[in-house]
Enzyme design. Structure first.
Site: not given
Length: 249
Positions: A10, A12-13, A21, A46, A48, A52-53, A73, A103-104, A154, A197-198, A219
């Site tokens: 993932n 996203d980040h 920035r 993802h 959103r 946001r990302h 996603e 986050t989700t 998932e 997730h995590g 991710g």
């Protein structure tokens, strides 16, 4: 013969850092290409509702450029379904989404929202997307996912990962068993089973022992680890951890 365990990365980040920035760097599409070169089997992003990302332009570039499957996603909204049907990614994973969450926070309520999910699932499938539902590892949502006609689920691994991180051995054991039992039930229902997730190196290695899982989507941990060792090294270590777990399964 044990099935191979795929890794979806993932990105996203990478976009989170860019957006903090402003401007265009770091580029999540470049990160996706690097991830594939390092051994990722697919890319997850993802989009959103609040952007946001990941941005719309990121999704369009990913869909146009990737040489491996793209997992889009998304919330099951008219806007997102329409966009996914236009871009036609390999997969569309429907997730819950709340504007205020960082986050989700859990699985999609497929039981309570079954009627509302029927049309988005059908539209995405008709557009050629392999639909996945991000759900809790419990019998009711797993069986409902099968009834709704989604070929993939998932399972949300966040509760187990949080228990492991907190050092709560009893809860971690209970949540691991919940995931393993959910995966077995999903196979019996004719579903392909993914997880996410995590997950980090250790939890991915442990969960890979459950051979019903076909794919992990990871991710935040990988992007964070990449700050210290680089993205390719982080992905290579994750791939090795998953392979070790699967071999021990």
């Amino acid at each position: 013969m044990r099935q191979a365990l795929r890794l979806g990365v993932n990105v996203d980040h990478v976009a989170t850092i860019r957006n903090a920035r402003g401007g265009e760097l770091p580029d999540p599409v470049r990160a996706a290409h690097l991830a594939i070169a390092a051994g990722a089997d697919g890319i997850t992003a993802h989009l959103r509702e609040d952007r946001r990302h990941i941005r719309d332009t990121d999704m369009a570039r990913l869909a146009a450029q990737l040489t491996r499957p793209l997992n889009f996603e998304m919330a099951a909204t008219e806007e997102m379904v329409t966009l996914a049907c236009r871009l036609r990614p390999h997969a569309a994973c429907l997730v819950p989404e709340k504007r205020e969450e960082r986050t989700t926070e859990g699985g999609l309520d497929v039981v309570g929202q079954a009627q509302a999910l029927e049309a988005p699932i059908a539209r995405l499938a008709a557009a050629g997307c392999r639909v996945s539902l991000f759900i809790e590892p419990d019998a009711a949502p797993i069986r409902m996912a099968a009834r709704l006609g989604a070929p993939v689920i998932e399972l949300h691994t966040g509760t187990w990962c949080h228990a492991v991180a907190a050092g709560d051995g009893d809860e971690a054991h209970r949540q691991f068993a919940r995931l393993a039992e959910g995966a077995r039930l999903a196979i019996a229902e004719g579903l392909e089973v993914h997880a996410g997730h995590g997950l980090d190196f250790d939890t991915a290695r442990d969960l890979a022992r459950v051979t019903e899982f076909a794919e992990f989507n990871i991710g935040h941990f990988l992007i964070g680890e990449a700050v210290f060792v680089g993205l390719e090294a982080a992905i290579a270590t994750m791939r090795r951890a998953m392979d070790e777990g699967r071999a021990a399964g």
